[in-house]
Design an enzyme around this catalytic site. Structure first.
Site, PDB file in Angstrom:
ATOM      1  N   CYS A  40      51.102  47.360  32.439  1.00 51.54           N
ATOM      2  CA  CYS A  40      49.673  47.717  32.411  1.00 51.54           C
ATOM      3  C   CYS A  40      49.465  49.142  31.888  1.00 51.54           C
ATOM      4  O   CYS A  40      49.942  50.107  32.490  1.00 51.54           O
ATOM      5  CB  CYS A  40      49.065  47.598  33.802  1.00 51.54           C
ATOM      6  SG  CYS A  40      47.360  48.211  33.833  1.00 51.54           S
ATOM      7  N   VAL A  91      44.876  46.710  38.714  1.00 47.76           N
ATOM      8  CA  VAL A  91      45.781  47.829  38.937  1.00 47.76           C
ATOM      9  C   VAL A  91      45.398  48.915  37.924  1.00 47.76           C
ATOM     10  O   VAL A  91      44.878  48.583  36.857  1.00 47.76           O
ATOM     11  CB  VAL A  91      47.266  47.419  38.753  1.00 47.76           C
ATOM     12  CG1 VAL A  91      47.704  46.526  39.874  1.00 47.76           C
ATOM     13  CG2 VAL A  91      47.533  46.783  37.396  1.00 47.76           C
TER      14      VAL A  91
HETATM   15  N1  LIG Z   1      39.091  50.125  34.388  1.00 48.68           N
HETATM   16  C1  LIG Z   1      40.324  49.794  35.029  1.00 48.68           C
HETATM   17  C2  LIG Z   1      41.041  48.757  34.200  1.00 48.68           C
HETATM   18  C3  LIG Z   1      42.343  48.315  34.847  1.00 48.68           C
HETATM   19  C4  LIG Z   1      42.819  46.971  34.305  1.00 48.68           C
HETATM   20  O1  LIG Z   1      42.075  46.267  33.600  1.00 48.68           O
HETATM   21  N2  LIG Z   1      44.045  46.604  34.651  1.00 48.68           N
HETATM   22  C5  LIG Z   1      44.498  45.285  34.299  1.00 48.68           C
HETATM   23  C6  LIG Z   1      45.969  45.210  33.974  1.00 48.68           C
HETATM   24  S1  LIG Z   1      46.374  46.140  32.544  1.00 48.68           S
HETATM   25  C7  LIG Z   1      44.277  44.376  35.490  1.00 48.68           C
HETATM   26  O2  LIG Z   1      44.580  44.745  36.604  1.00 48.68           O
HETATM   27  N3  LIG Z   1      43.762  43.184  35.251  1.00 48.68           N
HETATM   28  C8  LIG Z   1      43.508  42.242  36.282  1.00 48.68           C
HETATM   29  C9  LIG Z   1      43.794  40.855  35.857  1.00 48.68           C
HETATM   30  O3  LIG Z   1      44.503  40.658  34.873  1.00 48.68           O
HETATM   31  O4  LIG Z   1      43.330  39.956  36.561  1.00 48.68           O
HETATM   32  C10 LIG Z   1      41.164  51.050  35.220  1.00 48.68           C
HETATM   33  O5  LIG Z   1      41.011  51.982  34.426  1.00 48.68           O
HETATM   34  O6  LIG Z   1      41.942  51.103  36.180  1.00 48.68           O
END
Ligand SMILES: N[C@@H](CCC(=O)N[C@@H](CS)C(=O)NCC(=O)O)C(=O)O
Length: 238
Positions: A28, A68
């Site tokens: 991530c 995350v």
């Molecule tokens: N705006 C958030 C975005 C975080 C994000 O999108 N992380 C992704 C992984 S890279 C995630 O956890 N996605 C949840 C999913 O795939 O259900 C931040 O800056 O922390």
């Protein structure tokens, strides 16, 4: 503590009083922002990787968005990468990464915000099944003001003579640009259009925290391809 992803069926790994924990996913880029800050400041912490396709209920309890990174220490919980990174920088003031001048700090935020347009298009290009031509043009157009900002600053890093929060906020997605260009070659970020940015990429490659936290291009390509196929390989190599 295992690096393998925790899933729906995993019991909650007990917290150790006073110990900082990051909930992450190895590939991530948002979690990487905060991991870079932890690494750069040499902050002791433990990592709990999450299977984002099968999230444990205790993970949802900590972040209703289900993303995350998350930070947890005793009764304190935070999520959103930029919030987590700023908090770490304030609480652990050694190697301060945020400018004390409010204007400079706000300008840095502005550049990260400009860059986020390129990030949105990066996902369309790297993870899309059929990539629309205007996405590639949009990606390059979105990077132009970022290149300009770096040229105006005239320093090896966005943050100046050494790496700062702004660099760690932008870097993780840029680390994945080569992988994107392997999948869609028109998206390549070249030195003729982006001389400053490509030099910055070289400079970032020498930063110890970057060397510690980064994946190489084949690993990114593998992760993106498995994610596109609906089965992201969160635990590759473990
Ligand atoms: N705006 C958030 C975005 C975080 C994000 O999108 N992380 C992704 C992984 S890279 C995630 O956890 N996605 C949840 C999913 O795939 O259900 C931040 O800056 O922390």
């Amino acid at each position: 503590m295992t690096e393998k992803s925790y899933t729906t069926t995993s019991a909650f790994p007990a917290l150790t009083p006073g110990k900082l924990r990051i909930y992450s996913m190895r590939f991530c880029p948002y979690a990487e922002r905060t991991r870079l800050v932890l690494e750069h400041k040499n902050i002791e912490h433990e990592t709990v990787n999450i299977d984002l396709k099968q999230k444990p209920s205790w993970f949802w309890d900590r972040n209703p968005n289900g993303t995350v990174p998350i930070l947890e220490k005793d009764d304190k919980v935070l999520y959103e990468s930029l919030v987590c990174s700023d908090y770490i920088d304030e609480v652990y003031p050694n190697n301060k990464l945020t400018p004390s001048d409010p204007y400079r700090s706000a300008r840095d935020r502005l550049i990260v915000e400009l860059f986020s347009k390129a990030v949105t298009l990066f996902y369309k290009i790297a993870y899309g099944k059929d990539v629309p031509k205007d996405a590639i043009k949009g990606f390059h157009d979105a990077l132009d003001p970022v290149e300009k900002a770096l040229a105006e600053r005239g320093t090896p890093f966005f943050g100046g003579g050494s790496v700062q929060m702004i660099d760690f906020s932008i870097w993780p997605h840029v680390e994945r640009f080569d992988a994107m260009a392997q999948l869609v070659k028109e998206a390549r970020v070249t030195a003729d259009r982006y001389p400053k940015l490509t030099k910055w990429i070289e400079n970032m490659g020498k930063v110890p925290a970057v060397q510690k936290c980064r994946w190489d291009t084949p690993a990114h390509v593998h992760f993106i391809e498995t994610a596109k196929a609906g089965k992201p390989d969160f635990d590759v190599g473990l």
